[in-house]
Structure formats: structure tokens, C-alpha cells
Write an enzyme that holds these catalytic residues in place. Structure first.
Site, short mmCIF file in Angstrom:
data_model
loop_
_atom_site.label_atom_id
_atom_site.label_comp_id
_atom_site.label_asym_id
_atom_site.label_seq_id
_atom_site.Cartn_x
_atom_site.Cartn_y
_atom_site.Cartn_z
CB CYS A 394 -19.44 -42.21 13.47
SG CYS A 394 -19.09 -42.88 11.87
N1 LIG Z 1 -21.55 -41.64 10.40
C1 LIG Z 1 -21.56 -42.96 10.63
O1 LIG Z 1 -21.15 -43.74 9.80
N2 LIG Z 1 -22.14 -43.39 11.77
C2 LIG Z 1 -22.15 -44.73 12.22
C3 LIG Z 1 -23.50 -45.16 12.62
C4 LIG Z 1 -23.56 -46.59 13.09
C5 LIG Z 1 -24.94 -47.01 13.57
N3 LIG Z 1 -24.90 -48.28 14.22
C6 LIG Z 1 -25.90 -47.06 12.42
O2 LIG Z 1 -26.00 -48.11 11.79
O3 LIG Z 1 -26.58 -46.07 12.15
#
Ligand SMILES: NC(=O)NCCC[C@H](N)C(=O)O
Length: 404
Positions: A394
Site C-alpha cells: 500500500c
Molecule cells: N491499498 C491499501 O490497502 N491501502 C491502505 C489504505 C489505508 C487507509 N487508511 C485507508 O483506509 O484508505
């Protein structure tokens, strides 16, 4: 740089990352939920963890690491673009009339920080004493912060056929995709090589799609999660653009449960080599429906695609697309540890080359299982980075990998 990627695991050559900054210090116990965090991180420690991650990538792969903040400063010297982004950032607070005022007082670097970390009324008043901010209290945001920017995976996706610019679902992340798109469409290092697949021109309010839901299964196939964050209409448009472009022949829409720990497809599985996939065991059972898009014909410049609903599991799709598939379960399938490690993105490792991954050190049962299978696991500290509920994949936006 050819902005197309035909695998998830070819040796990394270039990647875009964002070092967490002041935007993280904007999180409080009261806004963390809206801003999609599980806790309030300690920024100094988070930056150390992130620096460790970045250095590790450089040392082990020699890849070029682009930094979001630096790229922003480079493109924001274009005043028209800066005006556009600044105005948009001021829309939520209703303070768009301050756009030129702010641009006149802040340097380009300060504007870049304002766009990511946000600005509060009292901070602006220090710079511009006679500011008229109407009803806004001193501690209100004139520009809201974007603390999820260190999850660079989500605001766009690089596929074998070109780039998908995301349309972020959640209010607290909506400006992120516009920042990335401004960079890639304007920066001299990238702009000539962008084949934009999404959003489709003329769409003012495009249906949502986030980069974490896009996974390149092979040179010819892409999987997209129909998830909490990605809408089926967006998948349809992306599938049409991808299939019309011609490199990709199959686009799978994978239906995910709408749950926080399945928020994107890459929270559920990652591909580590030509025939090796790491997955959260429950996901293989939870994902029972997929749809397959293929090209029907292109006639008189009109693209016609076909959608078939396949009542098959994620496992069946993976087996069809990945020959001699070997599946490794997080925590080696131990349900208790797999559940715990899924909360901290156990399946979300970042492949820097075939069977070579970067993983959170806290996911020790998964890391052990990976090593037992001969995968090289490079661990990074993860006490603070993990508080935003995203893992190493991510946090990275690969731009170039060795071709498979
Ligand atoms: N690709 C992913 O799973 N990204 C993580 C994103 C975490 C962020 N706090 C969200 O909730 O969008």
C-alpha cells in the site's frame, strides 16, 4: 520511462513514495475515524520507519525512489496548475476566495506542504494578519490534511495498458488522486508516457476506484476488486479502456466483502513470483463471485465488451491465470495468527523482485512461512506505519520493473 507494468514482481527499477509529514500530526482521537486511521501515530517514529523502508528499497534494488513532495514542488511552479489545486483544496471550507492571497504569500514549497498537511485558520493568520475567514474558528481547517498520502498505492494504478487515475471513495482521501494526476500529466519526466485509461474524458464525478484494488495477474490479465472503495461502474469503464488498448485480454471483477480489513484487493492477496501467491486464508472462501470482461468487437470506433458472471472463487481465478500456482497462506494458515496479522496487512507484502519481498516485522508468523518456502523476506519496523491500516504494498507506487 515507459509507464506500464506487466507484473507485480519484476525487479523494481523505480517507485514513488511519500514520507509521512505534518499531515500525520493533524490526527486526533476525534478525527481519526473520518481520516481512516485506527490510532494517532507518533510522527517522529513513523518517519524513522519510513526512512528505513525507503533506504532498504534503494540498497537492495538500486531502484530510483521518487518522492511525492519533490515532484509536487517541481510541477507547482506552473501557476495555473497551482491555482487549480489550491482552489480545489479550499472548496471544502468555502474559502476559495483566498486562493490568490495564499499563493501570493507562500513559496512553492510552502504551497506543496499546505496542499498535503492542510492549513488551519490561525496558521494562515500568522502569515496574512488581516485575513477574512468569516465564521471559521481559529482551529478549523482552511485546507483539510491528507494523512493517507503515505499510502501511495491508492491514488493511481499502473497496468500493462497504461495508468488508471483513481477517483477516491472516502471524503478524507478525495484530493489525493488529483495531486497524483497533476504530477503525471505535467511533470517532464512522465507526461509523454502517460496512457490514461481512467477517468474517461467528460466524466465530472467519475465512479470510485482506488489503486489498491488493481492487481496485474499476468501480461494479459488484470484483477480489480469490487470493494468498499471501488464501484462496479468504474470497473466497467476501466475494463473497456484496458481491453480496447489491446495488451490486456481479460479483466476480472472480484467481489470482496465490504469490510474494513478487506478494504482493497491487495489486503487479501499479493503475487510474489510467476507462480506464487500470498493470501489471507479466509479470503479464498469469502470471495465467491467474480465477473470476467473480454473484448467483443471494435466497430466504427465503438468498443463493445462482454461481461460474464462466473460463480467461481478467487482461487479458481488465480488457478486459471497463474500456471503451476502455489498458494501460501498468511501465518501458514493458523486461523488465530492469520486473523491478527491480517489486521496489520500480513498479505500485503511488497515484492521488489521474484520471491523477494518487504514485509512488516510484526507479521512474524507470515514471515516465517514465507522463509520456509525459500522467499527472501526483508523486514521493516512497523509500530507506527501500521496505524493507518495499510502495509508495504500500500505504501509504494511502482513505476518501472524489469520486464517478465
Ligand atoms: N491499498 C491499501 O490497502 N491501502 C491502505 C489504505 C489505508 C487507509 N487508511 C485507508 O483506509 O484508505
Amino acid at each position: 520511462m515507459n509507464l506500464r507494468l506487466n507484473s507485480e514482481f519484476g525487479t523494481l527499477k523505480a517507485v514513488l513514495m511519500h514520507r509521512p509529514g505534518k499531515e500525520i500530526d493533524r490526527l486526533t482521537p476525534y478525527n481519526k475515524e473520518y481520516l481512516l486511521f485506527e490510532d494517532v501515530p507518533y510522527l517522529d517514529a513513523m518517519q524513522k520507519e519510513h526512512d528505513f523502508f525507503t533506504d532498504l528499497i534503494k540498497q537492495t534494488t538500486g531502484a530510483q525512489v521518487f518522492r511525492l513532495h519533490e515532484l509536487m514542488i517541481q510541477v507547482l511552479s506552473d501557476e495555473k496548475l497551482l491555482f487549480q489545486l489550491m482552489r480545489q483544496a479550499l472548496t471544502k471550507s468555502g474559502m476559495t476566495h483566498l486562493t490568490e492571497h495564499i499563493m501570493g504569500r507562500l513559496s512553492t514549497a510552502e504551497c506543496a506542504t499546505a496542499l498535503t498537511a492542510g492549513v488551519k485558520v490561525h496558521e494562515l493568520k500568522r502569515k496574512i494578519p488581516n485575513l477574512s475567514t468569516g465564521e471559521l474558528m481559529d482551529y478549523a481547517f482552511v485546507i483539510p490534511p491528507s494523512p493517507n498520502l503515505y499510502f501511495q498505492r491508492d491514488p493511481m494504478a499502473v497496468t500493462p495498458g497504461g495508468i488508471i487515475f483513481s477517483s477516491m471513495k472516502m471524503d478524507g482521501r478525495q484530493r489525493e488522486a488529483d495531486l497524483l494526476r497533476s504530477i503525471f500529466e505535467n511533470h517532464p519526466d512522465f507526461k509523454e508516457n502517460v496512457n490514461k485509461l481512467y477517468p474517461v474524458n467528460g466524466h465530472d464525478n467519475p465512479p470510485s476506484i482506488e489503486g489498491g484494488d488493481v492487481i496485474v495477474l499476468s501480461k494479459k490479465a488484470v484483477a480489480i476488486g469490487n470493494s468498499e472503495r471501488t464501484d462496479e461502474k468504474a470497473i466497467y469503464h476501466v475494463a473497456k479502456a484496458l481491453l480496447a488498448e489491446g495488451t490486456v485480454e481479460r479483466v476480472y471483477e472480484v467481489h470482496l466483502p465490504q469490510k474494513r480489513n478487506y478494504m482493497h484487493l491487495d489486503t487479501v492477496f499479493t503475487i510474489l513470483d510467476e507462480n506464487l501467491v500470498l493470501t489471507y486464508p479466509d479470503a479464498l472462501n469469502a470471495v465467491l463471485q467474480t465477473s470476467l470482461y473480454t473484448l467483443k468487437e471494435i466497430k466504427d470506433d465503438k468498443v463493445h465488451i462482454k461481461r460474464e458472471v462466473l460463480n467461481v472463487s478467487l482461487l479458481t481465478v488465480l488457478e486459471k491465470e497463474i500456471p503451476y500456482l502455489e498458494i501460501l497462506h498468511t501465518a501458514d494458515g493458523n486461523p488465530d495468527y492469520a486473523m491478527r496479522e491480517q489486521w496489520f496487512d500480513g498479505a500485503n507484502v511488497f515484492a521488489i523482485g521474484p520471491r523477494r519481498v518487504i514485509s512488516y516485522n510484526r507479521n512474524k508468523h507470515t514471515n516465517r512461512a514465507l522463509r520456509n518456502l525459500g522467499v527472501e523476506v526483508l523486514e521493516i519496523p512497523s509500530s507506527e506505519l501500521s496505524r493507518g491500516l495499510g502495509g508495504p504494498r500500500c505504501m509504494t507506487m511502482p513505476l518501472s520493473r524489469a520486464k517478465i
